[in-house]
Write an enzyme that holds these catalytic residues in place. Structure first.
Site, short mmCIF file in Angstrom:
data_model
loop_
_atom_site.label_atom_id
_atom_site.label_comp_id
_atom_site.label_asym_id
_atom_site.label_seq_id
_atom_site.Cartn_x
_atom_site.Cartn_y
_atom_site.Cartn_z
N LYS A 102 76.63 -26.23 40.39
CA LYS A 102 75.59 -26.92 41.58
C LYS A 102 74.66 -25.91 42.16
O LYS A 102 74.99 -24.43 42.03
CB LYS A 102 76.75 -27.34 42.84
CG LYS A 102 77.62 -26.26 43.34
CD LYS A 102 78.42 -26.60 44.45
CE LYS A 102 79.44 -25.74 44.95
NZ LYS A 102 80.36 -26.26 45.87
N TYR A 148 59.12 -5.81 64.71
CA TYR A 148 59.14 -6.36 65.95
C TYR A 148 60.20 -5.97 66.97
O TYR A 148 61.25 -5.66 66.50
CB TYR A 148 59.17 -7.99 65.43
CG TYR A 148 58.22 -8.58 64.61
CD1 TYR A 148 56.80 -8.95 65.01
CD2 TYR A 148 58.76 -8.77 63.35
CE1 TYR A 148 55.94 -9.28 64.30
CE2 TYR A 148 57.69 -9.75 62.58
CZ TYR A 148 56.28 -9.73 62.85
OH TYR A 148 55.25 -10.17 62.12
#
Length: 349
Positions: free
Chosen positions: A35, A241
């Protein structure tokens, strides 16, 4: 270098992992879980490798996943683990998909082979193991199999034994034994007392540990990224950042062309490492969408154009998907399932 970053997938090791888990399960047939595009690694390539173990069939989560396998020419049974609604019967019939059912009303009108899920503690889908009336009502003429799903086979053998006993009790409520009974996931291949008819391996195939004390899989996934910048920092200079990391002394920082848009987990900040030329270096500063930075020191030969290893081996050093999961406080399934589409997949056989 044609790519900024990529994933290398070792199909030979994937196949060997399948053989290992099959041996642990006593040699019974496999129902490999493919899957979510084989956990993000490429379903058609994974299935192509797994064909060598002659699996009973393949497990998917959705009808479109099953249709993709049929379109590729896969003729083996495909078991779709999301329960259908009655009006999906035609698409299952047209593509010879096998349904997982947990509703007696749907089972009563289902005219194709199906498996019944039995809930022995997962609490997600399935007929409750103690609901004798519902179990018997699900036993229609086309019942082919029944299964349960272990919720802690990797960490709690006692809970797995309890679920196994509940499953035996529930399966005995069917008027006749379904032809196929299955319960073992990757860890269950080692933990279960009864081998049953099928084993449903997942993460072990793709290089993730099945549980403490169990066999280690061969590595399947490597993630590489190009070094696109190397700069010298003075004491106190900041990176990324928020200026959360400052250079404690003169050092060099290498910028790698991979970031959270590619699946690098931000939760691993402050713990993650990368490998360059067989040496290990810490990732510093915040992970950004397209880049991560590593402190490579002043006396290393790292330069622009080098290839860094985010997952995999480099010289004597290795970073596994389980290492990355531990740094990020998650599981190895998420590490590989979140590898982004910008990362080119390269297959090694």
């Amino acid at each position: 270098m044609s790519q900024r970053a990529w994933v290398e997938i070792n199909l030979a090791n994937l196949l060997e992992n399948a053989r290992t888990v099959q041996a642990a399960a006593g040699g019974i047939s496999l129902l490999p879980m493919v899957k979510a595009n084989a956990y993000g690694l490429g379903v058609l390539e994974a299935v192509g490798a797994l064909e060598a173990v002659d699996p009973w069939g393949y497990g998917v989560a959705t009808v479109p996943e099953g249709l993709e396998l049929r379109a590729a020419g896969i003729a083996r049974p495909i078991l779709v683990f999301t329960p259908p609604v009655p009006d999906q019967l035609d698409v299952y019939r047209q593509s010879s998909l096998t349904a997982v059912l947990d509703d007696p009303t749907v089972a009563g009108g289902w005219t194709l082979p199906y498996h019944v899920e039995i809930d022995t503690g997962m609490g997600r889908c399935g007929v409750r193991w103690s609901d004798t009336d519902a179990l018997r009502a699900c036993a229609g003429a086309h019942l082919e199999g029944a299964f349960t799903h272990f919720y802690a086979a990797d960490t709690n053998p006692a809970a797995t034994a309890e679920q196994e006993e509940r499953f035996r009790t529930a399966a005995a409520q069917f008027p006749t034994r379904p032809r196929l009974l299955h319960a073992a996931n990757s860890a269950g291949a080692w933990r279960m007392h009864d081998r049953l008819d099928l084993c449903r391996p997942g993460i072990f195939l793709y290089g993730g540990k099945a549980g403490d004390g169990l066999a280690d899989p061969l590595p399947v996934v490597s993630v590489r990224a190009a070094v696109v910048s190397v700069r010298t920092l003075e004491p106190g200079d900041t990176v990324s950042y928020g200026a959360e990391w400052r250079a404690p002394h003169v050092t060099r920082v290498a910028t790698l062309a991979i970031g959270y848009a590619d699946g690098v987990l931000r939760a691993g900040q402050g713990r993650a490492h990368v490998l360059l030329s067989g040496a290990r270096y810490p990732v510093v500063g915040r992970v950004t969408m397209d880049f991560i930075m590593a402190d490579v020191g002043v006396d290393t030969p790292v330069r622009v154009g080098d290839v860094a290893t985010v997952i995999g081996t480099s010289g004597p050093e290795a970073i596994t998907i389980d290492d990355v999961a531990e740094w990020a406080g998650t599981i190895s399934y998420e590490v590989i399932a979140r590898l982004g589409p910008r990362l080119v997949r390269r297959y090694v056989t």
